[in-house]
Write a protein that holds these residues in place. Sequence first.
Motif, PDB file in Angstrom:
ATOM      1  N   ARG A 149     -29.376  32.088 -26.486  1.00  0.00           N
ATOM      2  CA  ARG A 149     -30.268  32.053 -25.320  1.00  0.00           C
ATOM      3  C   ARG A 149     -31.710  32.346 -25.726  1.00  0.00           C
ATOM      4  N   LEU A 150     -31.880  33.367 -26.546  1.00  0.00           N
ATOM      5  CA  LEU A 150     -33.227  33.732 -26.991  1.00  0.00           C
ATOM      6  C   LEU A 150     -33.853  32.629 -27.836  1.00  0.00           C
ATOM      7  N   ARG A 201     -33.326  29.438 -27.590  1.00  0.00           N
ATOM      8  CA  ARG A 201     -33.776  28.361 -26.702  1.00  0.00           C
ATOM      9  C   ARG A 201     -35.122  28.710 -26.082  1.00  0.00           C
ATOM     10  N   GLN A 202     -35.318  29.987 -25.800  1.00  0.00           N
ATOM     11  CA  GLN A 202     -36.580  30.420 -25.206  1.00  0.00           C
ATOM     12  C   GLN A 202     -37.727  30.378 -26.205  1.00  0.00           C
ATOM     13  N   GLY A 204     -37.888  28.534 -29.011  1.00  0.00           N
ATOM     14  CA  GLY A 204     -38.195  27.110 -29.182  1.00  0.00           C
ATOM     15  C   GLY A 204     -38.745  26.713 -30.522  1.00  0.00           C
TER      16      GLY A 204
END
Length: 247
Positions: free
Chosen positions: A237-238, A240-241, A243
Amino acid sequence: MKDVVSLKKKLAAEADPETKAWFDNYLKGAIEYRGLKTPLVRKILTAHIRDQGLKKQPISEQVEFAKQLFKSKFAEDKFAGILFTQSHLMKQLTTKETLEFSQELFKRQLLFDWSTVDWYCVRVLGPLLKDSTMSMATSLGAWHKSQNLWQRRASMVPFRSVVDHPRYTKKIMALAKVLIKEDERFIQTAVGWVLSDLSKIEPKIVEEFFHNNLPQVHREVIDRHTKYLPCHKELKRLKRQVGQFSK
């Protein structure tokens, strides 16, 4: 060498087109295959060593025999060289001599694809590291400074063999911290592969590493090599944030 020419002919005679096609598809042309599976290569090599009396030859000729196999463009020939090095040369050469022999293979660009390099790491460099002193680990780790991509990968992958030895943990993490700065996929996955194994033993240390270096770590590494960490989903999740630097 006549012994090598003879062995190559034996390998070529047993090549299977379907096996070749499978390997060519799997390796995506990284190296050329004849079309033999590992057990068959080992069987042919073992018989050849016996029939030719290779173990009775001077060590210098045995070393040259192995080098000539590594010079071949075919993966199976190189794999035969790996097997011969593992089963015979390592028993006769000192640790320093085996490491120098290995360095020469990289210097002459005789190891140039991820599959062969990883086989060499697993069958030669890993066992060599496991049976040696910390100075050997330092010498091997210093390969991360090499300009040769595959030698840099080989500075890390062999440490898979010693992740269960606490004395190597600090060195593994220091090496990972340096190598993870590279954007090269095969360097990133080398780090991921070793840390994946280490995470089963030292999850907190590995978890901290990924959190601290998340921007530099490729998404492939997070997805594939953090599965044994309790924070796997959180890291995904992190990432994806964050990037950036994702692949």
